[in-house]
Design an enzyme around this catalytic site. Structure first.
Site, PDB file in Angstrom:
ATOM      1  N   GLU A  86     -11.020   0.227  -4.064  1.00 33.74           N
ATOM      2  CA  GLU A  86     -10.396   0.737  -2.841  1.00 33.74           C
ATOM      3  C   GLU A  86      -9.104   1.462  -3.222  1.00 33.74           C
ATOM      4  OE1 GLU A  86      -9.359  -2.556  -0.317  1.00 33.74           O
ATOM      5  OE2 GLU A  86      -8.053  -3.477  -1.820  1.00 33.74           O
ATOM      6  N   ASP A 146       0.824  -1.218   0.000  1.00 31.36           N
ATOM      7  CA  ASP A 146       0.000   0.000   0.000  1.00 31.36           C
ATOM      8  C   ASP A 146       0.855   1.264   0.000  1.00 31.36           C
ATOM      9  OD1 ASP A 146      -2.141  -1.819   0.370  1.00 31.36           O
ATOM     10  OD2 ASP A 146      -1.960  -1.682   2.535  1.00 31.36           O
TER      11      ASP A 146
END
Length: 471
Positions: free
Chosen positions: A210, A19
């Site tokens: 997302e 991420d």
């Protein structure tokens, strides 16, 4: 002191920081992400840590330590919740603000620090003027995966999570925060639709799932996100921060789907799953940061990066997965390289998503935190392993270090479906053993591919290129 070559993954093979949100502060690039564990059983089990590298030496990463422990949030004093993907922005006061969401609550938390990689302290929760926390007001959607950008006295916060079939989640939403970095001063507004609301729009097939991230490129806002297929990072572009976004395309896929330079476009060349990252300009070059999966699971992810091409019209071309990543060009075609930098691993029937738990995969020995070098495990008949790219000159010998109960050969090629240039025979061994063959690699920039043939299974620790046997 010479610069280090940069590989993928760009951090040590025993570190699992997915991420990734990259930022340049001063003369260093910093990476902020969540923190998986080796052999983790859920996402993001570790504390937030930070790594940084000089902007002119992207192979030389430095561990900055824990910047925010998981139990620092008042809602998580006992540490029973995980810290999901964060983002960082510099506020109007010059301090660094860390936005994040815990895994079991739908509110947005904020921590603050006076320096990019210092000890962040809990600051508060994003809230409406009446004190109600964003995500808890009637009609709010739960907060998830923040993306933040600050301009002047305003900060724009993007968030959202839209699983397929969930009509209660409409898309990525954006709000404006006041100078205090907490107070919402504009109503939440959808900027990119989720999968249940993308039919008939230009986002159909690449709807928001997302991984919100936001950057500004040449006075335009670029919203980076993970699409409904999960393995790809896409982008949308607007002249305004709170609306008007148009679909731009795919930046990277951790399966290399859509790439047709070395394989058919619809053929996955690695087993994929979710993805999250962003873009950054470093020394005049653009890069996309993303993550790959190891251990045959979704829960031990590693950060990778690729060079991007920004076209004159503001569009980006999809980046191909490589072993050289931040190196900015091919690796030197001489010397020994760890096998874990392989950018493509697939069998006779390539898989788009992680499925077969007995498939070849990158693993490491020891426990989480042990500085054990990764390797490729359980290589079976028909396994293809690709390393891209090397600047080859005068290579006449290729060596590998392998172990396991495999009796067969590794065919060496410069394309996964190309002509065999030679074979390296191996035999059963329960310790790492070096094997060498006289194999001439053409001069020039080449990929190096290995295809295992015959019986059993083998592990691969390293490959070596040279005009002599490397001791």
């Amino acid at each position: 002191m010479s610069k280090k070559q940069a590989f993928n993954p760009y951090l040590p093979s025993w570190e699992y920081i997915p991420d990734g949100e990259p930022y340049v502060f001063g003369d260093r690039v910093y990476i902020y992400g969540s923190h998986d564990l080796w052999n983790g059983y859920v996402f993001c089990m570790g504390d937030y840590v930070c790594w940084s590298a000089p902007i002119d030496d992207l192979g030389n990463w430095r561990y900055e330590g824990v910047i925010y422990p998981r139990n620092a949030d008042p809602l998580n004093k006992d540490g029973h919740m995980c810290l999901y993907a964060p983002d960082v922005t510099v506020g109007p006061d010059g301090r660094y603000y860390l936005y994040y969401v815990l895994d079991k609550v739908g509110v947005m938390s904020v921590a603050v620090c006076d320096e990019p990689a210092g000890k962040y302290e809990f600051y508060g929760y994003v809230r409406y003027p009446d004190g109600t926390r964003l995500g808890e007001r009637e009609g709010d959607e739960p907060q998830f995966d923040p993306g933040v950008i600050t301009e002047g006295g305003k900060t724009y916060l993007y968030s959202g999570f839209c699983p397929q079939g969930d009509k209660s989640r409409t898309g990525a939403k954006a709000v404006t925060l006041d100078k205090d970095m907490l107070t919402v001063i504009t109503e939440p507004k959808v900027v990119v639709p989720g999968t249940c609301y993308s039919a008939g729009t230009e986002f159909e097939g690449h709807a928001f799932f997302e991984a919100s991230s936001i950057r500004k490129v040449n006075r335009k806002y670029y919203f980076i996100y993970s699409s409904e297929v999960m393995h790809e990072l896409c982008y949308a572009v607007s002249d305004e921060p709170l609306g008007g976004f148009r679909y731009g395309g795919v930046l990277v896929s951790n399966t290399d789907l859509h790439i047709d330079t070395y394989k058919p476009a619809d053929m996955p060349a690695s087993r994929g799953a979710n993805n999250h990252g962003s873009i950054i300009e470093i020394n005049g070059e653009w890069y996309i940061f993303y993550h790959r999966h190891t251990n045959g699971t979704w829960f031990s992810r590693q950060g990778c990066a690729e060079k991007l091409t920004l076209n004159a019209d503001g569009s980006f071309e999809q980046a191909e997965m490589t072993s050289c990543g931040l190196n900015g060009g091919p690796l030197e075609g001489r010397g020994e390289y760890p096998a874990y930098i392989a950018c493509n691993i697939f069998g006779r029937k390539p898989e788009l998503y992680i499925g077969d738990l007995n498939a070849p995969r990158i693993v490491q020995d020891g426990r989480d935190g042990d500085e054990e070098t990764g390797y490729i495990y359980n290589i079976k008949d028909g396994t293809n392993i690709g390393f891209k790219y090397f600047d080859c000159k005068g290579i006449t010998k290729v060596s590998i270090t392998a172990r396991g109960y495999g009796n067969g050969v590794f065919a060496v090629k410069t394309a996964w479906d190309g002509e065999e240039l030679g074979e390296i025979a191996i035999e059963n061994s329960n310790v790492w053993t070096r094997y060498t063959a006289d194999i001439r690699i053409p001069d020039g920039v080449n990929a190096i591919w290995f295809t295992f043939k015959e019986k059993g299974s083998s592990d691969l620790c390293s490959l070596s290129l040279g005009s002599f046997i490397l001791e």
